[in-house]
Design a protein around this motif. Sequence first.
Motif, PDB file in Angstrom:
ATOM      1  N   UNK A 112       5.432  -3.248  -2.638  1.00  0.00           N
ATOM      2  CA  UNK A 112       6.695  -2.514  -2.654  1.00  0.00           C
ATOM      3  C   UNK A 112       6.733  -1.597  -3.872  1.00  0.00           C
ATOM      4  N   UNK A 113       6.479  -0.333  -3.654  1.00  0.00           N
ATOM      5  CA  UNK A 113       6.482   0.662  -4.729  1.00  0.00           C
ATOM      6  C   UNK A 113       7.121   1.942  -4.177  1.00  0.00           C
ATOM      7  N   UNK A 114       8.426   1.952  -4.016  1.00  0.00           N
ATOM      8  CA  UNK A 114       9.099   3.037  -3.307  1.00  0.00           C
ATOM      9  C   UNK A 114       9.023   4.403  -3.968  1.00  0.00           C
ATOM     10  N   UNK A 115       8.765   4.453  -5.284  1.00  0.00           N
ATOM     11  CA  UNK A 115       8.731   5.741  -5.989  1.00  0.00           C
ATOM     12  C   UNK A 115       7.322   6.191  -6.359  1.00  0.00           C
ATOM     13  N   UNK A 116       6.317   5.370  -6.107  1.00  0.00           N
ATOM     14  CA  UNK A 116       4.969   5.709  -6.558  1.00  0.00           C
ATOM     15  C   UNK A 116       4.463   6.964  -5.860  1.00  0.00           C
ATOM     16  N   UNK A 117       3.805   7.846  -6.639  1.00  0.00           N
ATOM     17  CA  UNK A 117       3.284   9.107  -6.115  1.00  0.00           C
ATOM     18  C   UNK A 117       1.761   9.193  -6.209  1.00  0.00           C
ATOM     19  N   UNK A 118       1.185   8.602  -7.259  1.00  0.00           N
ATOM     20  CA  UNK A 118      -0.268   8.675  -7.470  1.00  0.00           C
ATOM     21  C   UNK A 118      -0.810   7.284  -7.734  1.00  0.00           C
ATOM     22  N   UNK A 119      -1.862   6.925  -6.986  1.00  0.00           N
ATOM     23  CA  UNK A 119      -2.552   5.651  -7.160  1.00  0.00           C
ATOM     24  C   UNK A 119      -4.034   5.942  -7.315  1.00  0.00           C
ATOM     25  N   UNK A 120      -4.637   5.431  -8.377  1.00  0.00           N
ATOM     26  CA  UNK A 120      -6.068   5.653  -8.598  1.00  0.00           C
ATOM     27  C   UNK A 120      -6.892   4.620  -7.823  1.00  0.00           C
ATOM     28  N   UNK A 121      -8.126   4.380  -8.240  1.00  0.00           N
ATOM     29  CA  UNK A 121      -9.087   3.621  -7.439  1.00  0.00           C
ATOM     30  C   UNK A 121      -8.853   2.111  -7.420  1.00  0.00           C
ATOM     31  N   UNK A 122      -9.310   1.501  -6.321  1.00  0.00           N
ATOM     32  CA  UNK A 122      -9.437   0.038  -6.168  1.00  0.00           C
ATOM     33  C   UNK A 122      -8.122  -0.715  -6.275  1.00  0.00           C
ATOM     34  N   UNK A 123      -7.076  -0.177  -5.706  1.00  0.00           N
ATOM     35  CA  UNK A 123      -5.792  -0.872  -5.652  1.00  0.00           C
ATOM     36  C   UNK A 123      -5.923  -2.128  -4.787  1.00  0.00           C
ATOM     37  N   UNK A 124      -5.636  -3.296  -5.374  1.00  0.00           N
ATOM     38  CA  UNK A 124      -5.660  -4.559  -4.626  1.00  0.00           C
ATOM     39  C   UNK A 124      -6.906  -4.663  -3.747  1.00  0.00           C
ATOM     40  N   UNK A 125      -8.035  -4.395  -4.339  1.00  0.00           N
ATOM     41  CA  UNK A 125      -9.308  -4.251  -3.625  1.00  0.00           C
ATOM     42  C   UNK A 125      -9.673  -5.488  -2.810  1.00  0.00           C
ATOM     43  N   UNK A 126      -9.455  -6.682  -3.366  1.00  0.00           N
ATOM     44  CA  UNK A 126      -9.888  -7.895  -2.678  1.00  0.00           C
ATOM     45  C   UNK A 126      -8.765  -8.631  -1.949  1.00  0.00           C
ATOM     46  N   UNK A 127      -7.556  -8.106  -1.990  1.00  0.00           N
ATOM     47  CA  UNK A 127      -6.432  -8.778  -1.349  1.00  0.00           C
ATOM     48  C   UNK A 127      -6.534  -8.684   0.175  1.00  0.00           C
ATOM     49  N   UNK A 128      -6.438  -9.832   0.847  1.00  0.00           N
ATOM     50  CA  UNK A 128      -6.517  -9.876   2.306  1.00  0.00           C
ATOM     51  C   UNK A 128      -5.168 -10.115   2.970  1.00  0.00           C
ATOM     52  N   UNK A 129      -4.126 -10.404   2.168  1.00  0.00           N
ATOM     53  CA  UNK A 129      -2.859 -10.860   2.729  1.00  0.00           C
ATOM     54  C   UNK A 129      -1.791  -9.787   2.887  1.00  0.00           C
ATOM     55  N   UNK A 130      -1.974  -8.614   2.286  1.00  0.00           N
ATOM     56  CA  UNK A 130      -0.932  -7.585   2.380  1.00  0.00           C
ATOM     57  C   UNK A 130      -0.580  -7.306   3.839  1.00  0.00           C
ATOM     58  N   UNK A 131       0.722  -7.444   4.155  1.00  0.00           N
ATOM     59  CA  UNK A 131       1.210  -7.198   5.509  1.00  0.00           C
ATOM     60  C   UNK A 131       2.100  -5.970   5.586  1.00  0.00           C
ATOM     61  N   UNK A 132       2.731  -5.628   4.449  1.00  0.00           N
ATOM     62  CA  UNK A 132       3.705  -4.535   4.440  1.00  0.00           C
ATOM     63  C   UNK A 132       3.422  -3.597   3.271  1.00  0.00           C
ATOM     64  N   UNK A 133       3.380  -2.295   3.563  1.00  0.00           N
ATOM     65  CA  UNK A 133       3.269  -1.267   2.532  1.00  0.00           C
ATOM     66  C   UNK A 133       4.568  -0.486   2.495  1.00  0.00           C
ATOM     67  N   UNK A 134       5.197  -0.454   1.329  1.00  0.00           N
ATOM     68  CA  UNK A 134       6.384   0.382   1.157  1.00  0.00           C
ATOM     69  C   UNK A 134       6.121   1.344   0.007  1.00  0.00           C
ATOM     70  N   UNK A 135       5.577   2.497   0.339  1.00  0.00           N
ATOM     71  CA  UNK A 135       5.349   3.547  -0.660  1.00  0.00           C
ATOM     72  C   UNK A 135       5.520   4.902   0.016  1.00  0.00           C
ATOM     73  N   UNK A 136       6.761   5.202   0.398  1.00  0.00           N
ATOM     74  CA  UNK A 136       7.049   6.406   1.181  1.00  0.00           C
ATOM     75  C   UNK A 136       6.801   7.715   0.457  1.00  0.00           C
ATOM     76  N   UNK A 137       6.696   7.676  -0.875  1.00  0.00           N
ATOM     77  CA  UNK A 137       6.534   8.919  -1.636  1.00  0.00           C
ATOM     78  C   UNK A 137       5.127   9.139  -2.166  1.00  0.00           C
ATOM     79  N   UNK A 138       4.203   8.239  -1.844  1.00  0.00           N
ATOM     80  CA  UNK A 138       2.848   8.377  -2.376  1.00  0.00           C
ATOM     81  C   UNK A 138       2.169   9.613  -1.795  1.00  0.00           C
ATOM     82  N   UNK A 139       1.508  10.377  -2.685  1.00  0.00           N
ATOM     83  CA  UNK A 139       0.824  11.603  -2.279  1.00  0.00           C
ATOM     84  C   UNK A 139      -0.693  11.487  -2.364  1.00  0.00           C
ATOM     85  N   UNK A 140      -1.170  10.603  -3.237  1.00  0.00           N
ATOM     86  CA  UNK A 140      -2.618  10.482  -3.427  1.00  0.00           C
ATOM     87  C   UNK A 140      -2.994   9.026  -3.691  1.00  0.00           C
ATOM     88  N   UNK A 141      -3.987   8.544  -2.949  1.00  0.00           N
ATOM     89  CA  UNK A 141      -4.521   7.196  -3.139  1.00  0.00           C
ATOM     90  C   UNK A 141      -6.024   7.321  -3.354  1.00  0.00           C
TER      91      UNK A 141
END
Length: 230
Positions: A112-141
Amino acid sequence: ITQKGKKEPVIIELDKDNRIVGYINNEIEEIGDYFLEYATNLAKIGLRSTKKIGNSFCLRNKELKEFNLPNVEEIGNSFALMNEKINKMNMPKLKKIGSFFMRNNIELEIFDAPCVEIIKNSLLFTNRKIKVLNMPNVKEIGEGAFAYNENLTVVDLQNLEKLGERCMFKNNSVKIVNMPKGKFIGRRCFEDNETLVEFNFNGEFEEDADRKRINDIINKNRRKIGVREI
């Protein structure tokens, strides 16, 4: 610890072996690099006013289970990189995330990161459980986000423009991808996916073979359920 000119004290809690297990500083606004990097046993933290956190914050921590950072706007590289236990995050004002954010985490289910716009490399790289993404303003991953995730079914990124290579490349659960403003997808994204039925993206693939592979998977799955092919 009482600071001159500050209303609230800094509270540092130690265990019997003099290891930091609690840290509360609700007036600090900016934290530099390597702060609490070796606080392996830290289990409680309070940073109510913090707006910016540097690199390697809590990098080797093993015990924290949640982060409540209500005013943080920017986080540097390797944030809580080695922690596997975090299952809750509250960062409603976060706009920029550095590389290797909680890279080894295996417990978080909602990002849950509703205001995030920029995310660099390897975000939660090994996580297998994420079910929901809330980042409506992200422009770059960047590269490798959610690489080994096994539970996402919908990737809805309304404002995303660029997706780095190998994002969700081991995911075999995503059925719907919505990137209406997307301009670029790096190579090997969604590489092992066999479940896609919808992929809303009109931009450029780094490798044409990836576009073909995704279209072939979508058409195969649409034939199975009797839906018109793309």
